[in-house]
Structure formats: structure tokens, C-alpha cells
Design an enzyme around this catalytic site. Structure first.
Site, PDB file in Angstrom:
ATOM      1  N   GLY A  29      15.217  15.314  13.270  1.00  0.00           N
ATOM      2  CA  GLY A  29      13.837  14.960  13.563  1.00  0.00           C
ATOM      3  C   GLY A  29      13.034  16.177  13.969  1.00  0.00           C
ATOM      4  N   THR A  31      11.465  17.079  16.786  1.00  0.00           N
ATOM      5  CA  THR A  31      11.764  17.716  18.073  1.00  0.00           C
ATOM      6  C   THR A  31      13.116  18.408  18.029  1.00  0.00           C
ATOM      7  OG1 THR A  31      10.537  15.895  19.114  1.00  0.00           O
ATOM      8  CG2 THR A  31      11.750  17.368  20.567  1.00  0.00           C
ATOM      9  N   LYS A  96      16.165   5.058  18.116  1.00  0.00           N
ATOM     10  CA  LYS A  96      16.244   6.225  17.261  1.00  0.00           C
ATOM     11  C   LYS A  96      16.377   5.772  15.812  1.00  0.00           C
ATOM     12  CE  LYS A  96      18.875   9.657  18.194  1.00  0.00           C
ATOM     13  NZ  LYS A  96      17.778  10.542  17.703  1.00  0.00           N
ATOM     14  N   GLY A  99      13.821   9.012  11.547  1.00  0.00           N
ATOM     15  CA  GLY A  99      14.097   9.981  10.488  1.00  0.00           C
ATOM     16  C   GLY A  99      15.180   9.543   9.530  1.00  0.00           C
ATOM     17  N   GLU A 105      23.732  10.153  13.823  1.00  0.00           N
ATOM     18  CA  GLU A 105      23.291  10.497  15.177  1.00  0.00           C
ATOM     19  C   GLU A 105      24.104   9.747  16.227  1.00  0.00           C
ATOM     20  OE1 GLU A 105      18.576  11.628  14.612  1.00  0.00           O
ATOM     21  OE2 GLU A 105      19.139   9.521  14.746  1.00  0.00           O
TER      22      GLU A 105
END
Length: 232
Positions: A29, A31, A96, A99, A105
Site C-alpha cells: 500500500g 504508506t 486491511k 490494495g 498480509e
């Protein structure tokens, strides 16, 4: 200060937790990309680490930045994972998967001794659900899977529209694992942990974007600086 600059501030603060010799999970992502870029600068200055990327996009970024990479097949545990989030609640439960990398993840986060979430302050919410909840599914039997998911929402006291995520070409978005994603527009999730437990056993559901009890620390960047929140 721009939103992108705030994200980079949070990433820089998380970098302070990285020590020589660490095995790192590298998130996906916008960030997390800042963290990978800053980590690459430290590696070029002599920091010795090895990373496990959570997506093919992150793999490409890490390779470009010169970060040595490996896989979970070669490591039993990771010391630290740094990743972003779409929503963070006061218990550090997360949504989450915006993306599209939620499966990898979550695997990487669960294999880590510690997970740090980095975000701008707009991601902090009183309760999860305003951001659409991603649910990664197998395309086979999609209608049956959709019905089972809708039943789980009802049992959890949640409701809303589910749509198949589309890619830039207008076709169904395909994850790195070859799956599709439902984005569930729920508005509010009364009990995220309960809903996660209902979604987990559904045949056809590969993974969902509720990260319950995985994050230990959140670093939230805002106009007044970095706020560090640790799980109670």
C-alpha cells in the site's frame, strides 16, 4: 502538510524500531511503500536486514530499493512486520485489503513477533466498517459463497451491499493468489471479532480484511505530529 507527507512521517517513525539483523515483513500500500523506500536508504547505509514482501508490488519496490528478500518457507518467524491499514479502531483491530493483498498480509502478520501499523490520522475510527470490508473468495461457486457471506453479516448484525472488485480494465480484480474480492459496504460492524469468526469457516472464503488482535502498535501521523498507540 499533505496526506502523503504524513504517511511518510509515520513510516519514518516505524523505522526507528528496526534493528540490525532483523527479519521483516514488508507491507503493501501507499504508506507501506514509504517504509520500504526509507528502509532501502538504511540498507544502502549498511543496515543488515532481510524482508518478506506481502505482494508482488512490494517485492518489486523492495528489489528496486536494494532490500534483500526471502520467503516464509526459509524463515520460521519474523521479528517485525510494518504495514498500513484502511481503518484502525481503539483496540488496534484493523480493516486491511484495499490494495488487494490481504491474504499475504495476514499470513505475514501472523508469522511476526510484532506488527506495527503506520497510517495518517484519518484511518483512526471509533468502530470499523465505514471502509468497505474486502473478502477474498474463490471464483468457483461465487453465488453460493455470496449467500453464505450475507448470512454471516445478518448473524453479526451487519448489512450492506457486496460488489465484486473491478480492475482498471473493468474486469474482476484478480489477487496475487488468483482469487477475486468482494468489497462489502457495511457502514458499521457491531462486533468485528464476531464477524471474523463467522466468515472464517465459509467454504469459498479464502480470507477477509478483518485483522483482529494482530497489531501491537499503531503510529498515526497528523498535523500535531506522531501519535503512538499500543494495544491495551
Amino acid at each position: 502538510m499533505t496526506l502523503d507527507a504524513l504517511k511518510r512521517q509515520a513510516a519514518a517513525r516505524a523505522l526507528e524500531y528496526v534493528e540490525d539483523g532483523m527479519r521483516l515483513g514488508l507491507g503493501t500500500g501507499s504508506t507501506a511503500k514509504h517504509f520500504v523506500e526509507l528502509l532501502g536508504e538504511r540498507v544502502r547505509d549498511g543496515l543488515k536486514v532481510v524482508g518478506v514482501p506481502t505482494s508482488e508490488a512490494t517485492r518489486a519496490d523492495a528489489e528496486r530499493c536494494g532490500i534483500p528478500l526471502t520467503t516464509l518457507d526459509d524463515l520460521d518467524r519474523l521479528d517485525l512486520t510494518v504495514d498500513g491499514a484502511d481503518e484502525i479502531d481503539p483496540d488496534l483491530n484493523l480493516i486491511k485489503g484495499g490494495g488487494g493483498a490481504l491474504l499475504r498480509e495476514k499470513i505475514v502478520a501472523a508469522a511476526s513477533e510484532r506488527m506495527i501499523v503506520i497510517a495518517d490520522e484519518t484511518k483512526w475510527v471509533a468502530g470499523l466498517g465505514r471502509f468497505p470490508l474486502p473478502i477474498e473468495v474463490i471464483p468457483f461457486g461465487l453465488a453460493a459463497t455470496r449467500r453464505a457471506i450475507a448470512e454471516a453479516f445478518t448473524k453479526a448484525g451487519a448489512s450492506g451491499q457486496m460488489v465484486v472488485r473491478k480492475g482498471p480494465d473493468g474486469l474482476a480484480f484478480v489477487t496475487d493468489g488468483g482469487h477475486w474480492i468482494f468489497d462489502a459496504h457495511l457502514g458499521q460492524i457491531p462486533d468485528a471479532s464476531h464477524l471474523a469468526g463467522l466468515l472464517n469457516p465459509i467454504p469459498g472464503v479464502v480470507e477477509h480484511g478483518l485483522f483482529i488482535g494482530l497489531a501491537r502498535v499503531a503510529m498515526l501521523a497528523g498535523a500535531q505530529g506522531i501519535r503512538v498507540v499500543e494495544r491495551r
